[in-house]
Design a protein around this motif. Sequence first.
Motif, PDB file in Angstrom:
ATOM      1  N   TRP A 135       0.823  -1.219   0.000  1.00  0.00           N
ATOM      2  CA  TRP A 135       0.000   0.000   0.000  1.00  0.00           C
ATOM      3  C   TRP A 135       0.852   1.262   0.000  1.00  0.00           C
ATOM      4  O   TRP A 135       0.631   2.164  -0.817  1.00  0.00           O
ATOM      5  CB  TRP A 135      -0.908  -0.001   1.227  1.00  0.00           C
ATOM      6  N   ILE A 136       1.837   1.325   0.895  1.00  0.00           N
ATOM      7  CA  ILE A 136       2.631   2.551   0.989  1.00  0.00           C
ATOM      8  C   ILE A 136       3.543   2.714  -0.227  1.00  0.00           C
ATOM      9  O   ILE A 136       3.797   3.839  -0.680  1.00  0.00           O
ATOM     10  CB  ILE A 136       3.439   2.599   2.308  1.00  0.00           C
ATOM     11  N   PHE A 137       4.022   1.608  -0.801  1.00  0.00           N
ATOM     12  CA  PHE A 137       4.822   1.693  -2.026  1.00  0.00           C
ATOM     13  C   PHE A 137       3.983   2.315  -3.144  1.00  0.00           C
ATOM     14  O   PHE A 137       4.457   3.194  -3.875  1.00  0.00           O
ATOM     15  CB  PHE A 137       5.313   0.307  -2.446  1.00  0.00           C
ATOM     16  N   SER A 138       2.741   1.860  -3.274  1.00  0.00           N
ATOM     17  CA  SER A 138       1.854   2.394  -4.311  1.00  0.00           C
ATOM     18  C   SER A 138       1.579   3.867  -4.090  1.00  0.00           C
ATOM     19  O   SER A 138       1.526   4.654  -5.054  1.00  0.00           O
ATOM     20  CB  SER A 138       0.538   1.605  -4.337  1.00  0.00           C
ATOM     21  N   LYS A 139       1.393   4.266  -2.835  1.00  0.00           N
ATOM     22  CA  LYS A 139       1.159   5.671  -2.519  1.00  0.00           C
ATOM     23  C   LYS A 139       2.372   6.524  -2.890  1.00  0.00           C
ATOM     24  O   LYS A 139       2.246   7.605  -3.473  1.00  0.00           O
ATOM     25  CB  LYS A 139       0.846   5.825  -1.033  1.00  0.00           C
ATOM     26  N   LEU A 140       3.550   6.049  -2.525  1.00  0.00           N
ATOM     27  CA  LEU A 140       4.771   6.793  -2.837  1.00  0.00           C
ATOM     28  C   LEU A 140       4.998   6.871  -4.348  1.00  0.00           C
ATOM     29  O   LEU A 140       5.448   7.898  -4.871  1.00  0.00           O
ATOM     30  CB  LEU A 140       5.975   6.127  -2.164  1.00  0.00           C
ATOM     31  N   SER A 178       2.685   6.902  -6.648  1.00  0.00           N
ATOM     32  CA  SER A 178       1.738   7.847  -7.241  1.00  0.00           C
ATOM     33  C   SER A 178       2.142   9.295  -6.989  1.00  0.00           C
ATOM     34  O   SER A 178       1.899  10.174  -7.818  1.00  0.00           O
ATOM     35  CB  SER A 178       0.330   7.598  -6.693  1.00  0.00           C
ATOM     36  N   LYS A 179       2.799   9.557  -5.842  1.00  0.00           N
ATOM     37  CA  LYS A 179       3.224  10.919  -5.513  1.00  0.00           C
ATOM     38  C   LYS A 179       4.590  11.250  -6.095  1.00  0.00           C
ATOM     39  O   LYS A 179       4.882  12.408  -6.413  1.00  0.00           O
ATOM     40  CB  LYS A 179       3.249  11.090  -3.991  1.00  0.00           C
ATOM     41  N   PHE A 180       5.444  10.242  -6.219  1.00  0.00           N
ATOM     42  CA  PHE A 180       6.808  10.454  -6.736  1.00  0.00           C
ATOM     43  C   PHE A 180       7.088   9.424  -7.834  1.00  0.00           C
ATOM     44  O   PHE A 180       7.854   8.481  -7.633  1.00  0.00           O
ATOM     45  CB  PHE A 180       7.834  10.317  -5.607  1.00  0.00           C
ATOM     46  N   PRO A 181       6.464   9.610  -9.015  1.00  0.00           N
ATOM     47  CA  PRO A 181       6.552   8.571 -10.059  1.00  0.00           C
ATOM     48  C   PRO A 181       7.879   8.528 -10.808  1.00  0.00           C
ATOM     49  O   PRO A 181       8.173   7.523 -11.462  1.00  0.00           O
ATOM     50  CB  PRO A 181       5.415   8.968 -11.014  1.00  0.00           C
ATOM     51  N   ASP A 182       8.685   9.577 -10.734  1.00  0.00           N
ATOM     52  CA  ASP A 182       9.939   9.605 -11.487  1.00  0.00           C
ATOM     53  C   ASP A 182      10.915   8.553 -10.972  1.00  0.00           C
ATOM     54  O   ASP A 182      10.950   8.245  -9.770  1.00  0.00           O
ATOM     55  CB  ASP A 182      10.588  10.985 -11.392  1.00  0.00           C
ATOM     56  N   ASP A 183      11.736   8.051 -11.875  1.00  0.00           N
ATOM     57  CA  ASP A 183      12.714   7.024 -11.500  1.00  0.00           C
ATOM     58  C   ASP A 183      13.764   7.542 -10.521  1.00  0.00           C
ATOM     59  O   ASP A 183      14.414   6.751  -9.831  1.00  0.00           O
ATOM     60  CB  ASP A 183      13.401   6.473 -12.745  1.00  0.00           C
ATOM     61  N   LYS A 184      13.945   8.869 -10.473  1.00  0.00           N
ATOM     62  CA  LYS A 184      14.918   9.405  -9.519  1.00  0.00           C
ATOM     63  C   LYS A 184      14.472   9.196  -8.072  1.00  0.00           C
ATOM     64  O   LYS A 184      15.265   9.366  -7.148  1.00  0.00           O
ATOM     65  CB  LYS A 184      15.173  10.888  -9.789  1.00  0.00           C
ATOM     66  N   TYR A 185      13.201   8.829  -7.895  1.00  0.00           N
ATOM     67  CA  TYR A 185      12.685   8.557  -6.554  1.00  0.00           C
ATOM     68  C   TYR A 185      12.542   7.056  -6.279  1.00  0.00           C
ATOM     69  O   TYR A 185      11.834   6.662  -5.345  1.00  0.00           O
ATOM     70  CB  TYR A 185      11.332   9.233  -6.353  1.00  0.00           C
ATOM     71  N   LEU A 186      13.203   6.235  -7.069  1.00  0.00           N
ATOM     72  CA  LEU A 186      13.151   4.788  -6.822  1.00  0.00           C
ATOM     73  C   LEU A 186      13.597   4.458  -5.403  1.00  0.00           C
ATOM     74  O   LEU A 186      13.003   3.611  -4.723  1.00  0.00           O
ATOM     75  CB  LEU A 186      14.041   4.051  -7.824  1.00  0.00           C
TER      76      LEU A 186
END
Length: 224
Positions: free
Chosen positions: A145-150, A152-160
């Motif tokens: 759940w929290i991975f999906s939330k993150l 959706s808010k930070f979709p760019d690969d730089k936020y992997l």
Amino acid sequence: MFNEWLWGGFAIVNFAMILAIYKIFGKPGLFVWIGMSTVVANIQVLKTVELFGITATLGNIIYGTAFLATDILNEKYGKKDAKKAVWLGFFTLIAMTVMMQIALQFTPAESDTVQGSLVTLFSLVPKVALGSLAAYLISQYFDVWIFSKLKSKFPDDKYLWLRNNGSTMISQLLDSAVFCTIAFSGMPLNIWLEIFISTYVIKFIVSFLDTPFFYIAKKMKTTN
């Protein structure tokens, strides 16, 4: 320092093997890994070792790889597949528990030499078994759940790194809290806190170490 060096190498081997099974078998390989890791982790957890000046259980590394596997599934295939993997791991753990409890009831032959060892490994302490099952299901579902939330808010690969570390480190904290609360209820608070903190510290380190492997898996091309 031998245990610490061995533990570091052991972590690398675990993470490298999850990449290997993913490369060779694709998404089905991750499903197999999650089922296997839940079983092996609950066997390894019975062994305690001294690491970094604290007493810790050995199963935290391979248990942590289950979170890495669900994160890879979530990142590359979506939330539905990640949830499916969580339930697969939960069913595998229950199936192993039930089958081994039945196996222990068979009267061993006079020549048998392993019954005592099997009893030691697979005899259940009810609170520990319940704590393990509850902690796995709750923390893994929260991780998805929290991975999906993150994402959706930070979709760019730089936020992997944020999606991977943020979801795993928080869900591992929840995992430790649920397990310790159920398994060690009634224990003096100072001892409970010591177990909780030492358990989470090791899980936190494992969560940090899996980051480069998550990046490799993200870029990896598979046939499935």
